[in-house]
Design a protein around this motif. Structure first.
Motif, short mmCIF file in Angstrom:
data_model
loop_
_atom_site.label_atom_id
_atom_site.label_comp_id
_atom_site.label_asym_id
_atom_site.label_seq_id
_atom_site.Cartn_x
_atom_site.Cartn_y
_atom_site.Cartn_z
N VAL B 161 10.05 0.15 -2.88
CA VAL B 161 10.57 -1.08 -2.44
C VAL B 161 9.35 -1.45 -1.28
O VAL B 161 8.91 -2.68 -1.14
CB VAL B 161 11.93 -1.23 -1.87
N LEU B 162 9.21 -0.63 -0.26
CA LEU B 162 8.69 -1.13 1.00
C LEU B 162 7.00 -0.97 0.54
O LEU B 162 6.58 -1.94 1.03
CB LEU B 162 8.65 -0.11 2.04
N ILE B 163 6.64 -0.07 -0.13
CA ILE B 163 5.38 -0.05 -0.43
C ILE B 163 4.73 -1.36 -1.38
O ILE B 163 3.82 -2.00 -1.39
CB ILE B 163 4.59 1.30 -0.96
N SER B 164 5.69 -1.97 -2.18
CA SER B 164 5.56 -3.14 -3.05
C SER B 164 5.13 -4.57 -2.11
O SER B 164 4.62 -5.33 -2.60
CB SER B 164 6.86 -3.39 -4.06
N TYR B 165 5.58 -4.38 -0.76
CA TYR B 165 5.09 -5.39 0.20
C TYR B 165 3.92 -5.33 0.67
O TYR B 165 3.02 -6.15 1.26
CB TYR B 165 6.11 -5.48 1.26
N TYR B 166 3.24 -3.95 0.64
CA TYR B 166 1.99 -3.75 1.32
C TYR B 166 0.84 -4.76 0.79
O TYR B 166 0.06 -5.22 1.87
CB TYR B 166 1.62 -2.46 1.10
N PRO B 167 0.66 -5.06 -0.59
CA PRO B 167 -0.36 -6.12 -0.79
C PRO B 167 -0.24 -7.25 0.21
O PRO B 167 -1.41 -8.06 0.16
CB PRO B 167 -0.57 -6.11 -2.36
N TRP B 168 0.83 -7.50 0.07
CA TRP B 168 0.99 -8.82 1.22
C TRP B 168 1.11 -8.97 2.59
O TRP B 168 0.83 -9.59 3.48
CB TRP B 168 2.59 -9.46 0.80
N PHE B 169 1.11 -7.43 3.19
CA PHE B 169 0.84 -7.33 4.56
C PHE B 169 -0.57 -7.82 5.02
O PHE B 169 -0.53 -8.53 5.97
CB PHE B 169 0.61 -5.88 4.82
N HIS B 170 -1.59 -7.74 4.23
CA HIS B 170 -2.88 -8.23 4.51
C HIS B 170 -2.68 -9.61 4.66
O HIS B 170 -3.52 -10.51 5.86
CB HIS B 170 -4.05 -7.85 3.73
N THR B 171 -2.22 -10.28 3.94
CA THR B 171 -2.20 -11.98 4.02
C THR B 171 -1.41 -12.54 5.46
O THR B 171 -1.87 -13.20 5.85
CB THR B 171 -1.46 -12.46 2.72
N TRP B 172 -0.26 -11.61 5.31
CA TRP B 172 0.83 -12.07 6.60
C TRP B 172 -0.23 -11.72 7.96
O TRP B 172 -0.13 -12.41 8.81
CB TRP B 172 2.16 -11.23 6.45
N GLU B 173 -0.73 -10.50 8.08
CA GLU B 173 -1.58 -10.18 9.18
C GLU B 173 -2.55 -11.31 9.53
O GLU B 173 -2.90 -11.73 10.61
CB GLU B 173 -2.26 -8.95 9.19
N THR B 174 -3.43 -11.61 8.37
CA THR B 174 -4.33 -12.49 8.49
C THR B 174 -4.11 -13.92 9.00
O THR B 174 -4.56 -14.36 9.97
CB THR B 174 -5.48 -12.60 7.06
N ILE B 175 -2.95 -14.45 8.45
CA ILE B 175 -2.64 -15.74 8.81
C ILE B 175 -1.88 -15.78 10.12
O ILE B 175 -1.99 -16.60 11.06
CB ILE B 175 -1.97 -16.45 7.52
N GLY B 176 -1.15 -14.61 10.24
CA GLY B 176 -0.39 -14.68 11.32
C GLY B 176 -0.96 -14.13 12.74
O GLY B 176 -0.77 -14.21 13.86
N PHE B 178 -2.23 -10.73 13.38
CA PHE B 178 -1.80 -9.66 14.24
C PHE B 178 -2.14 -8.29 13.15
O PHE B 178 -2.57 -8.84 12.07
CB PHE B 178 -0.27 -9.66 14.29
N SER B 179 -2.06 -7.18 13.75
CA SER B 179 -2.51 -6.19 12.97
C SER B 179 -1.34 -5.18 13.00
O SER B 179 -0.93 -4.62 14.44
CB SER B 179 -3.74 -5.50 13.51
N LEU B 180 -0.84 -4.62 12.01
CA LEU B 180 0.37 -3.68 11.89
C LEU B 180 -0.15 -2.35 12.54
O LEU B 180 0.78 -1.54 13.13
CB LEU B 180 0.71 -3.38 10.68
N GLU B 181 -1.64 -2.01 12.70
CA GLU B 181 -1.93 -0.71 13.24
C GLU B 181 -1.66 -0.63 14.44
O GLU B 181 -1.34 0.36 15.18
CB GLU B 181 -3.53 -0.54 13.14
N ASP B 182 -1.47 -1.92 15.11
CA ASP B 182 -1.08 -1.98 16.56
C ASP B 182 0.01 -1.67 16.80
O ASP B 182 0.63 -0.99 18.10
CB ASP B 182 -1.45 -3.46 17.32
N HIS B 183 0.96 -2.00 15.97
CA HIS B 183 2.49 -2.03 16.37
C HIS B 183 3.20 -0.87 15.72
O HIS B 183 4.26 -0.20 16.17
CB HIS B 183 3.12 -3.40 15.80
N THR B 184 2.59 -0.70 14.33
CA THR B 184 3.52 0.63 13.71
C THR B 184 2.42 1.47 13.07
O THR B 184 2.42 1.47 11.71
CB THR B 184 4.42 0.01 12.73
#
Lengths: 240, 227
Positions: B161-176, B178-184
């Motif tokens: 369930v969580l990895i199914s969101y992964y392809p969307w992380f890049h979109t959210w990080e780019t538009i928002g 921020f980088s998840l590497e910095d936080h988690t």
């Protein structure tokens, strides 16, 4: 030799239809439990500690281990106490059908719950005038779909005793068993023998069971509570 | 004896469809994939298989449709359940309850907050970012030192369930921005471990393709979500 007794605690709220689902499930399985009434504006320390992520009711605590989220709790009860009634049919496809309709009722937000305010029945309760009329139409449509689904997938529904009760029955009686109080509180009828005969009959049959009568909430108390919620909300909206 | 016939109706960017495909691949179940154009003309097959919601994903097993991704995952795990097959849910009721709780939480929190990071602006966008990162931090804590959410040996529905969101992380990080590497960072390590599994990496949509599509959508000011 002393039998090790399971210690089961349910943190609930008397007007919550979700809490009611778990109570009914526990009683159907004959599980003795301690009930802790939570004041949602002033939650107990133990609720917050045991359900830190959601801080919500219902919360089941079994031998010290917390189980959160209504549907997760219901599945846990059925899988841990394997006595009758079993909440699901044996066949995986039939199980998927039960899950589908339970999900429909939950997603389409057809219950009035004091805990969430954006559910369609919640909107019907908390709105007035044109906005309410629109929400009523939406609610009727969702109940129409449910009525068709129940008629098609679960024909000839007969409930003679506790053994005939499954998960969908628990959700239906907990969520919709209070329809008379909801109708009175909001002044609109959604469930009746003419428009929703299948659902109406289903509820009537379940209401005959002693275990359901045991957990019945006093009609007037619930009407007063719902009317109070409605008035408070309308007042807040007017002052905003 | 008739062969098991499994068909999956999906729309390529969907995180809900992706998890069904990953589950089938992880369990080595053969299936036929059918792409649905959910914003164009839905096929008769989809409309007949899911008349109530008319949504993907739908799993059709020997002609019988099962709808809703998490219901499909439970079904797959119950039907294809011999000893040699990977189990997506633990057999212990308490462990199973924990799995279901987290899978449910992910869908409740990640989907909504993620969507708002690209559909909202200003204060609302900042709030969505905060919520999204906060949720991932909670999940990172839950993962702890385990290899996967399912344990050190195996994945579970929570991983899917969580990895199914992964392809969307890049979109959210780019538009928002921020980088998840910095936080988690530990959670991102988990992402990399998941992507090293062929059933997962071959089943997930391309994250650049998703960003491209979302950027197009933003450009024409259309506010719908592909799933």
């Amino acid at each position: 030799m002393e039998e090790k007794k399971s210690k089961v605690i349910l943190h609930g709220m008397w007007a919550s239809t979700y809490s009611k689902r778990v109570e009914i499930a526990l009683k159907l399985k004959g599980i003795s439990y301690e009930y802790v009434e939570e004041d949602l504006k002033n939650k107990t320390e133990s609720l917050i500690q045991l359900n830190p992520v959601l801080k919500k009711i219902p919360l089941l605590v079994h031998d010290g281990k917390p189980v959160a989220d209504t549907q997760v709790i219901l599945d846990y009860i059925d899988e841990t106490w394997k006595n009758s009634p079993r909440f699901y049919p044996e066949d995986p496809y039939e199980r998927a059908q039960v899950r589908f309709w339970v999900s429909y009722i939950n997603q389409q937000e057809m219950t009035v719950s004091c805990c969430k305010v954006f559910e369609v029945m919640g909107r019907v309760m908390l709105q007035e005038g044109e906005a309410q009329a629109k929400s009523v139409e939406e609610a009727r449509e969702r109940f129409r779909v449910l009525e068709e689904g129940l008629k098609k997938h679960f024909p000839n529904k007969t409930i003679r005793g506790n053994d005939d009760v499954g998960l969908l029955d628990i959700i239906i009686i907990a969520s919709f068993g209070v329809y008379k109080a909801v109708h009175e509180a909001i002044g609109v009828e959604i469930i009746d023998p003419v428009n929703t005969p299948t659902l109406y009959n289903w509820i009537e049959q379940l209401q005959q069971l002693p275990v359901i009568k045991e957990v019945e909430v006093p009609h007037d108390r619930l009407v007063t509570f719902l009317q109070k919620c409605r008035q408070e909300h309308l007042q807040q909206a007017a002052n905003a | 004896m008739s062969e098991e016939k499994v068909v999956v109706l999906n729309f390529w960017p969907s995180m809900f469809g992706a998890r069904v495909i990953m589950a089938l691949e992880e369990k080595d179940i053969k299936f036929e994939y059918k792409e649905e154009d959910v914003f164009g003309d839905k096929t008769d097959l989809l409309l007949q298989s899911n008349p109530v919601h008319k949504k993907i994903p739908v799993l059709i097993h020997n002609g019988k449709p099962v709808c809703e991704s998490n219901i499909i995952l439970e079904y797959i795990d119950e039907v294809w359940n011999n000893d040699k097959t990977l189990r997506l849910l633990p057999s212990d009721p308490y462990e199973k309850a924990k799995c279901r709780f987290w899978a449910d939480l992910i869908d409740k929190k990640v989907f909504d907050a993620g969507r708002r990071t690209w559909t909202k602006k200003g204060k609302e966008q900042e709030e969505a970012k905060r919520e999204f990162i906060e949720t991932l931090k909670v999940l990172e804590t839950e993962l702890g030192e385990k290899f996967y959410f399912g344990g050190n040996e195996t994945i579970s529905v929570v991983d899917l369930v969580l990895i199914s969101y992964y392809p969307w992380f890049h979109t959210w990080e780019t538009i928002g921005d921020f980088s998840l590497e910095d936080h988690t960072p530990k959670l991102m390590d988990w992402v990399r471990r998941c992507l090293a599994r062929p059933p997962i990496s071959k089943s997930l949509p391309d994250r650049l393709k998703i960003l491209g599509r979302v950027s197009q959508i933003i450009k024409v000011h259309e506010f719908f979500y592909g799933y």
